[in-house]
Design an enzyme around this catalytic site. Structure first.
Site, mmCIF file in Angstrom:
data_model
loop_
_atom_site.group_PDB
_atom_site.id
_atom_site.type_symbol
_atom_site.label_atom_id
_atom_site.label_comp_id
_atom_site.label_asym_id
_atom_site.label_seq_id
_atom_site.Cartn_x
_atom_site.Cartn_y
_atom_site.Cartn_z
ATOM 1 N N GLU A 27 40.744 75.835 -62.858
ATOM 2 C CA GLU A 27 41.125 74.478 -63.252
ATOM 3 C C GLU A 27 41.455 73.609 -62.033
ATOM 4 O O GLU A 27 41.115 72.423 -61.978
ATOM 5 C CB GLU A 27 42.357 74.517 -64.177
ATOM 6 C CG GLU A 27 42.163 75.345 -65.426
ATOM 7 C CD GLU A 27 42.653 76.777 -65.256
ATOM 8 O OE1 GLU A 27 43.340 77.262 -66.168
ATOM 9 O OE2 GLU A 27 42.348 77.398 -64.216
ATOM 10 N N CYS A 61 48.685 76.235 -63.649
ATOM 11 C CA CYS A 61 47.581 75.294 -63.888
ATOM 12 C C CYS A 61 47.955 74.278 -64.967
ATOM 13 O O CYS A 61 47.475 73.144 -64.953
ATOM 14 C CB CYS A 61 46.319 76.056 -64.289
ATOM 15 S SG CYS A 61 45.645 77.038 -62.934
ATOM 16 N N TRP A 150 19.174 115.598 -56.290
ATOM 17 C CA TRP A 150 18.831 114.313 -56.903
ATOM 18 C C TRP A 150 17.950 114.486 -58.131
ATOM 19 O O TRP A 150 16.897 115.104 -58.063
ATOM 20 C CB TRP A 150 18.144 113.397 -55.890
ATOM 21 C CG TRP A 150 19.031 113.045 -54.728
ATOM 22 C CD1 TRP A 150 18.832 113.349 -53.423
ATOM 23 C CD2 TRP A 150 20.280 112.351 -54.787
ATOM 24 N NE1 TRP A 150 19.865 112.879 -52.645
ATOM 25 C CE2 TRP A 150 20.775 112.267 -53.461
ATOM 26 C CE3 TRP A 150 21.034 111.793 -55.820
ATOM 27 C CZ2 TRP A 150 21.980 111.649 -53.146
ATOM 28 C CZ3 TRP A 150 22.238 111.186 -55.504
ATOM 29 C CH2 TRP A 150 22.690 111.117 -54.185
ATOM 30 N N THR A 176 32.800 118.828 -58.159
ATOM 31 C CA THR A 176 31.875 117.863 -57.558
ATOM 32 C C THR A 176 32.137 117.731 -56.058
ATOM 33 O O THR A 176 31.202 117.679 -55.249
ATOM 34 C CB THR A 176 32.027 116.487 -58.239
ATOM 35 O OG1 THR A 176 31.697 116.612 -59.623
ATOM 36 C CG2 THR A 176 31.106 115.451 -57.605
ATOM 37 N N ASP A 180 29.165 119.029 -53.767
ATOM 38 C CA ASP A 180 28.359 117.936 -53.204
ATOM 39 C C ASP A 180 28.925 117.325 -51.923
ATOM 40 O O ASP A 180 28.209 116.656 -51.188
ATOM 41 C CB ASP A 180 28.200 116.813 -54.234
ATOM 42 C CG ASP A 180 27.470 117.258 -55.488
ATOM 43 O OD1 ASP A 180 26.881 118.355 -55.465
ATOM 44 O OD2 ASP A 180 27.489 116.523 -56.482
ATOM 45 N N LEU A 184 31.425 109.000 -51.975
ATOM 46 C CA LEU A 184 31.843 108.105 -53.060
ATOM 47 C C LEU A 184 31.982 106.660 -52.571
ATOM 48 O O LEU A 184 32.927 105.955 -52.925
ATOM 49 C CB LEU A 184 33.166 108.585 -53.701
ATOM 50 C CG LEU A 184 33.163 110.019 -54.238
ATOM 51 C CD1 LEU A 184 34.520 110.372 -54.813
ATOM 52 C CD2 LEU A 184 32.072 110.227 -55.277
#
Length: 321
Positions: A27, A61, A150, A176, A180, A184
């Site tokens: 605004e 506002c 992948w 994970t 892996d 991230l």
């Protein structure tokens, strides 16, 4: 995410949007963009979210709208933040302003679904994401190297990095991290890296894992604090005998995290599915077969759509419960 437009005689004379926390609201930017301020006394201001009525990082506002004597205010949706929550509308009405509420309300709610979930449900907006093979596996049983196998093409993988840049946090389980060794981050896109969240009950993740590089704030959920706490690494203790997903989202709420994308592994994803603590699921089906591996999470897809990304299929599902 808030936008505002000011109209006089069916002509737009000003517009603005909220660019960043702590900077002027929509605004304010819209009013400041009007060249002939005398027209404001005969204009209508449209805003997608109820104007604020309190002093936060910026002044209210509502006060600016009242000060400029804008006679008509059209609001998309009420602000769920308890600091506002109808008080802005009340203040405008008390000043004699004509207020209309609920125009394109569903669209305005969708625009700020993370913000609304955070304030109304007292938890982050939760997105589940995984990739599975044609035969329903998310990973092979045995891996030769500590890196991802992948399943999807590079365009799908780049899209995932775009998604990461749009959410405040990313969550994975211990396995994970061990299997892996992920970063991230958003290396295949331009944007901010999300806060990393790891579910590691017995602190099995190695201290030299990439998630512990200190580059990004990382929250670790475990049943005991680590004896070694590094810079930017926060340990949160939870009771693994109780509902894990509920405890996690409560802690993330305390950390002021409005959205989280959960990327694995299977057990972590299934924990949130079984607790019905999710808002969206984004599931890739790649063009490969694994034959023997870790089965994909089980999710009943009620409301969903399918898209193609090259030779990958993307299923987008919403939790309407």
């Amino acid at each position: 995410m808030v936008g505002s437009v000011i109209v006089y005689n069916d002509k737009i004379i000003g517009e603005g949007w909220h660019k960043k926390a702590g900077e002027p609201h929509a605004e304010v930017n819209a009013i400041n963009s009007v060249k002939d301020k005398s027209l404001l006394k005969k204009a209508t201001i449209y805003v997608s979210l109820e104007p604020c009525s309190h002093f936060g990082k910026t002044p209210p506002c509502c006060d600016l709208i009242i000060k400029n004597k804008i006679p008509n205010v059209v609001i998309g949706t009420v602000d769920p933040n308890e600091k506002v929550a109808g008080n802005g509308i009340k203040k405008l009405l008390e000043a004699g302003t004509h207020v209309t509420v609920g125009i394109l309300e569903a669209e305005c709610n969708k625009l700020n679904k993370r913000f609304f979930t955070f304030h109304e449900k007292k938890r982050p907006y939760i997105i589940l994401k995984w990739a599975e093979s044609q035969d329903g596996f998310i990973a092979p049983l045995e891996k030769l190297e500590k890196k991802p196998v992948w399943i999807t093409n590079r365009y799908s993988r780049q899209l995932v990095h775009k998604w990461r840049s749009e959410e405040q946090a990313i969550l994975v389980g211990t396995q994970t991290v061990i299997d892996d060794n992920p970063k991230l981050d958003v290396r295949d896109w331009t944007g901010n890296n999300p806060i990393r969240v790891v579910l590691d009950q017995n602190n099995r993740a190695s201290n030299d894992s990439q998630i512990f590089d200190g580059q990004t704030k990382t929250i670790v959920f475990s049943k005991l604090k680590s004896p070694v706490e590094k810079e930017n690494i926060i340990f949160e203790v939870i009771d693994f005998e109780q509902n894990i997903a509920t405890q996690i989202v409560q802690k993330l709420y305390q950390h002021q995290i409005q959205s989280v994308i959960i990327e694995g592994g299977r057990q972590t994803l299934q924990t949130f599915i079984d607790s019905n603590l999710w808002d969206e699921a984004r599931i890739f089906i790649g063009n490969i077969k694994i034959k023997e591996g870790i089965k994909a999470p089980t999710l009943v897809k009620k409301s969903f759509e399918k898209l193609s990304i090259g030779n990958d299929e993307l299923i987008l599902s919403r939790n309407d419960d």
